[in-house]
Design a protein around this motif. Structure first.
Motif, PDB file in Angstrom:
ATOM      1  N   UNK A 123      -8.478   7.468 140.931  1.00 52.25           N
ATOM      2  CA  UNK A 123      -8.659   8.679 141.731  1.00 52.25           C
ATOM      3  C   UNK A 123     -10.096   8.907 142.189  1.00 52.25           C
ATOM      4  N   UNK A 124     -11.070   8.549 141.355  1.00 51.17           N
ATOM      5  CA  UNK A 124     -12.460   8.735 141.763  1.00 51.17           C
ATOM      6  C   UNK A 124     -12.837   7.876 142.948  1.00 51.17           C
ATOM      7  N   UNK A 125     -12.323   6.668 142.986  1.00 53.08           N
ATOM      8  CA  UNK A 125     -12.677   5.733 144.061  1.00 53.08           C
ATOM      9  C   UNK A 125     -11.925   6.064 145.345  1.00 53.08           C
ATOM     10  N   UNK A 126     -10.635   6.405 145.260  1.00 52.23           N
ATOM     11  CA  UNK A 126      -9.856   6.650 146.471  1.00 52.23           C
ATOM     12  C   UNK A 126     -10.370   7.854 147.236  1.00 52.23           C
ATOM     13  N   UNK A 127     -10.729   8.915 146.534  1.00 49.46           N
ATOM     14  CA  UNK A 127     -11.278  10.076 147.240  1.00 49.46           C
ATOM     15  C   UNK A 127     -12.655   9.759 147.805  1.00 49.46           C
ATOM     16  N   UNK A 128     -13.410   8.895 147.142  1.00 45.72           N
ATOM     17  CA  UNK A 128     -14.700   8.468 147.682  1.00 45.72           C
ATOM     18  C   UNK A 128     -14.533   7.633 148.942  1.00 45.72           C
ATOM     19  N   UNK A 138      -1.730  10.387 143.138  1.00 40.58           N
ATOM     20  CA  UNK A 138      -1.279   9.149 142.516  1.00 40.58           C
ATOM     21  C   UNK A 138      -0.796   8.169 143.582  1.00 40.58           C
ATOM     22  N   UNK A 139      -0.160   8.686 144.610  1.00 40.94           N
ATOM     23  CA  UNK A 139       0.360   7.802 145.664  1.00 40.94           C
ATOM     24  C   UNK A 139      -0.776   7.097 146.378  1.00 40.94           C
ATOM     25  N   UNK A 140      -1.827   7.831 146.666  1.00 38.16           N
ATOM     26  CA  UNK A 140      -2.967   7.217 147.364  1.00 38.16           C
ATOM     27  C   UNK A 140      -3.614   6.146 146.495  1.00 38.16           C
ATOM     28  N   UNK A 141      -3.794   6.454 145.212  1.00 38.77           N
ATOM     29  CA  UNK A 141      -4.400   5.485 144.306  1.00 38.77           C
ATOM     30  C   UNK A 141      -3.544   4.256 144.132  1.00 38.77           C
ATOM     31  N   UNK A 142      -2.235   4.434 144.075  1.00 37.40           N
ATOM     32  CA  UNK A 142      -1.331   3.295 143.919  1.00 37.40           C
ATOM     33  C   UNK A 142      -1.319   2.448 145.187  1.00 37.40           C
ATOM     34  N   UNK A 143      -1.345   3.097 146.330  1.00 36.94           N
ATOM     35  CA  UNK A 143      -1.345   2.378 147.604  1.00 36.94           C
ATOM     36  C   UNK A 143      -2.624   1.553 147.760  1.00 36.94           C
ATOM     37  N   UNK A 144      -3.760   2.117 147.368  1.00 36.09           N
ATOM     38  CA  UNK A 144      -5.041   1.425 147.530  1.00 36.09           C
ATOM     39  C   UNK A 144      -5.416   0.594 146.312  1.00 36.09           C
ATOM     40  N   UNK A 145      -4.641   0.637 145.240  1.00 38.13           N
ATOM     41  CA  UNK A 145      -4.880  -0.055 143.967  1.00 38.13           C
ATOM     42  C   UNK A 145      -6.244   0.272 143.353  1.00 38.13           C
ATOM     43  N   UNK A 146      -6.593   1.539 143.400  1.00 41.28           N
ATOM     44  CA  UNK A 146      -7.836   2.013 142.778  1.00 41.28           C
ATOM     45  C   UNK A 146      -7.545   3.337 142.073  1.00 41.28           C
ATOM     46  N   UNK A 177     -15.418  12.541 146.347  1.00 41.71           N
ATOM     47  CA  UNK A 177     -15.337  11.667 145.180  1.00 41.71           C
ATOM     48  C   UNK A 177     -15.300  12.491 143.893  1.00 41.71           C
ATOM     49  N   UNK A 178     -15.962  13.627 143.871  1.00 39.69           N
ATOM     50  CA  UNK A 178     -15.957  14.502 142.690  1.00 39.69           C
ATOM     51  C   UNK A 178     -14.576  15.040 142.374  1.00 39.69           C
ATOM     52  N   UNK A 179     -13.751  15.239 143.400  1.00 37.73           N
ATOM     53  CA  UNK A 179     -12.384  15.719 143.165  1.00 37.73           C
ATOM     54  C   UNK A 179     -11.610  14.697 142.340  1.00 37.73           C
ATOM     55  N   UNK A 180     -11.742  13.439 142.690  1.00 40.04           N
ATOM     56  CA  UNK A 180     -11.046  12.384 141.951  1.00 40.04           C
ATOM     57  C   UNK A 180     -11.506  12.292 140.513  1.00 40.04           C
ATOM     58  N   UNK A 181     -12.828  12.368 140.301  1.00 42.49           N
ATOM     59  CA  UNK A 181     -13.335  12.313 138.931  1.00 42.49           C
ATOM     60  C   UNK A 181     -12.948  13.569 138.158  1.00 42.49           C
ATOM     61  N   UNK A 182     -12.914  14.694 138.831  1.00 40.66           N
ATOM     62  CA  UNK A 182     -12.461  15.930 138.182  1.00 40.66           C
ATOM     63  C   UNK A 182     -11.002  15.827 137.747  1.00 40.66           C
TER      64      UNK A 182
END
Length: 131
Positions: free
Chosen positions: A11-16, A1-9, A23-28
């Motif tokens: 989970x699927x996009x931030x891991x990509x 959640x911290x990474x997604x909030x920092x990048x404003x995207x 990227x599959x980890x985020x979508x999972x």
């Protein structure tokens, strides 16, 4: 959640962005969160159903063997006590939607034969299984 909030995207996009293979980890994670939310909604729905049944005064249905959905295998100590009160005889019992006197040997034998092959089922079990 911290990474997604920092990048404003999401989970699927931030891991990509970190590594395209991940990227599959985020979508999972997103799908798993959706499934957990669905699971908890089902639990809340069941709570609301039982709360409605209790508030409307229908809770007797899972404590009584005298309903339409009950089978002859329904056995309840509460029903035996009701039969004792109805017949004013200690030892009266309930079997197959009828109260019997403790001296009724034919009904007693029939009940014993029935429960030798199959075990007794509580009214609550029948309510939650058949209704």
């Amino acid at each position: 959640m911290s990474l997604g909030q920092f990048a404003t995207v999401g989970p699927g996009v931030i891991y990509g962005r970190l590594r395209p293979v991940f990227q599959g980890i985020g979508w999972g994670m997103a799908i798993l969160s959706w499934l957990v939310g669905l699971y908890y909604q089902v639990i809340i729905a069941w709570v609301l159903v039982y709360l409605y049944v209790i508030i409307t005064g229908q809770s007797y249905m899972w404590s009584s063997c005298r309903n339409d959905f009950n089978t002859q295998y329904c056995k309840s100590i509460l029903e035996d006590r009701r039969c004792e009160d109805e017949l004013n005889k200690v030892g009266a019992f309930y079997f197959n939607k009828t109260c019997y006197s403790p001296t009724d040997s034919i009904a007693h034998q029939s009940m014993n034969n029935t429960f030798n092959f199959l075990s007794a089922i509580s009214p609550a079990e029948e309510f939650f299984e058949y209704v």
